[in-house]
Design a protein around this motif. Structure first.
Motif, PDB file in Angstrom:
ATOM      1  N   MET A 123       0.843  -1.186   0.000  1.00 52.54           N
ATOM      2  CA  MET A 123       0.000   0.000   0.000  1.00 52.54           C
ATOM      3  C   MET A 123       0.884   1.244   0.000  1.00 52.54           C
ATOM      4  N   LEU A 124       0.639   2.152  -0.934  1.00 57.94           N
ATOM      5  CA  LEU A 124       1.351   3.419  -0.965  1.00 57.94           C
ATOM      6  C   LEU A 124       0.739   4.350   0.063  1.00 57.94           C
ATOM      7  N   LYS A 125       1.583   5.163   0.713  1.00 56.52           N
ATOM      8  CA  LYS A 125       1.048   6.048   1.741  1.00 56.52           C
ATOM      9  C   LYS A 125       1.817   7.358   1.802  1.00 56.52           C
ATOM     10  N   TYR A 126       1.083   8.391   2.214  1.00 58.10           N
ATOM     11  CA  TYR A 126       1.701   9.661   2.541  1.00 58.10           C
ATOM     12  C   TYR A 126       2.318   9.502   3.921  1.00 58.10           C
ATOM     13  N   GLN A 127       3.427  10.199   4.154  1.00 63.35           N
ATOM     14  CA  GLN A 127       4.039  10.210   5.475  1.00 63.35           C
ATOM     15  C   GLN A 127       4.333  11.662   5.832  1.00 63.35           C
ATOM     16  N   PHE A 128       3.721  12.121   6.926  1.00 61.83           N
ATOM     17  CA  PHE A 128       3.870  13.503   7.361  1.00 61.83           C
ATOM     18  C   PHE A 128       4.424  13.546   8.783  1.00 61.83           C
ATOM     19  N   PRO A 129       5.387  14.435   9.039  1.00 58.82           N
ATOM     20  CA  PRO A 129       5.776  14.650  10.434  1.00 58.82           C
ATOM     21  C   PRO A 129       4.539  15.124  11.180  1.00 58.82           C
ATOM     22  N   ALA A 130       4.334  14.618  12.398  1.00 61.11           N
ATOM     23  CA  ALA A 130       3.076  14.918  13.091  1.00 61.11           C
ATOM     24  C   ALA A 130       3.245  14.947  14.605  1.00 61.11           C
ATOM     25  N   VAL A 131       2.311  15.652  15.213  1.00 60.97           N
ATOM     26  CA  VAL A 131       2.140  15.641  16.661  1.00 60.97           C
ATOM     27  C   VAL A 131       0.728  15.123  16.905  1.00 60.97           C
ATOM     28  N   LYS A 132       0.612  14.141  17.801  1.00 58.36           N
ATOM     29  CA  LYS A 132      -0.700  13.558  18.115  1.00 58.36           C
ATOM     30  C   LYS A 132      -1.286  14.273  19.321  1.00 58.36           C
ATOM     31  N   GLY A 133      -2.586  14.595  19.222  1.00 58.04           N
ATOM     32  CA  GLY A 133      -3.292  15.210  20.332  1.00 58.04           C
ATOM     33  C   GLY A 133      -4.615  14.521  20.558  1.00 58.04           C
ATOM     34  N   LYS A 134      -5.348  14.994  21.545  1.00 63.15           N
ATOM     35  CA  LYS A 134      -6.658  14.418  21.843  1.00 63.15           C
ATOM     36  C   LYS A 134      -7.610  15.545  22.221  1.00 63.15           C
ATOM     37  N   GLN A 135      -8.796  15.535  21.624  1.00 63.88           N
ATOM     38  CA  GLN A 135      -9.885  16.452  21.954  1.00 63.88           C
ATOM     39  C   GLN A 135     -11.168  15.649  21.981  1.00 63.88           C
ATOM     40  N   ALA A 136     -11.993  15.904  22.974  1.00 63.87           N
ATOM     41  CA  ALA A 136     -13.278  15.214  23.100  1.00 63.87           C
ATOM     42  C   ALA A 136     -13.108  13.699  23.020  1.00 63.87           C
TER      43      ALA A 136
END
Length: 163
Positions: free
Chosen positions: A1-14
């Protein structure tokens, strides 16, 4: 499977995870779908694009190449997303998204359209980035509610702050 890869920060809301990613400006036109203006309002996730706003925002970018500033876009992703943390208890990592996923802007469609127009004038912009807050898509009703919530408290700035 081809995929985009982005630097990220994970958060949580609700109680739901979301991700803040840095996405190259040149990739925006490739990943975000454009809703057809002929879709009935009850079937759209956002308001109809006001084409007259695009040149003003695009000119702002082009005339302020060394100082333009944009807030994050907000979008929903309908497809597989997988967060890979840099270490076992990190909220910083890489967000992998299936290239077959659909991306829908919940807030920032005019900024995105203006960025596309500015890139047509100055291709060097394509390698710059913008932060994009990505949420898991939970259907049209949720996307419509997100659009409403994100725009509910928008306030026009005082004329004294505008240049």
């Amino acid at each position: 499977m081809l995929k985009y890869q982005f630097p990220a920060v994970k958060g949580k809301q609700a109680g739901k995870e979301y991700y803040i990613c840095m996405i190259p400006l040149g990739l925006l036109s490739k990943i975000f779908i454009i809703e057809n203006g002929d879709v009935a309002p009850e079937h759209r996730a956002q308001r109809k694009l006001n084409e007259s706003r695009i040149p003003e925002i695009s000119n702002y970018i082009l005339e302020n190449r060394e100082s333009y500033v944009f807030s994050a876009l907000a979008a929903s992703v309908d497809g597989e997303m997988h967060f890979v943390p840099y270490n076992s208890n990190s909220n910083i990592g890489v967000l992998e998204i299936d290239m077959g996923a659909s991306f829908l802007i919940n807030d920032g469609q005019h900024r995105k359209a203006a960025i596309d127009a500015a890139i047509e004038e100055d291709e060097t912009l394509k390698d710059e980035t913008i932060s994009v807050v990505l949420y898991k898509d939970n259907g049209l009703t949720r996307s419509q509610q997100m659009f409403t919530d994100l725009n509910k408290h928008a306030v026009t700035t005082s004329k004294s702050f505008r240049l």
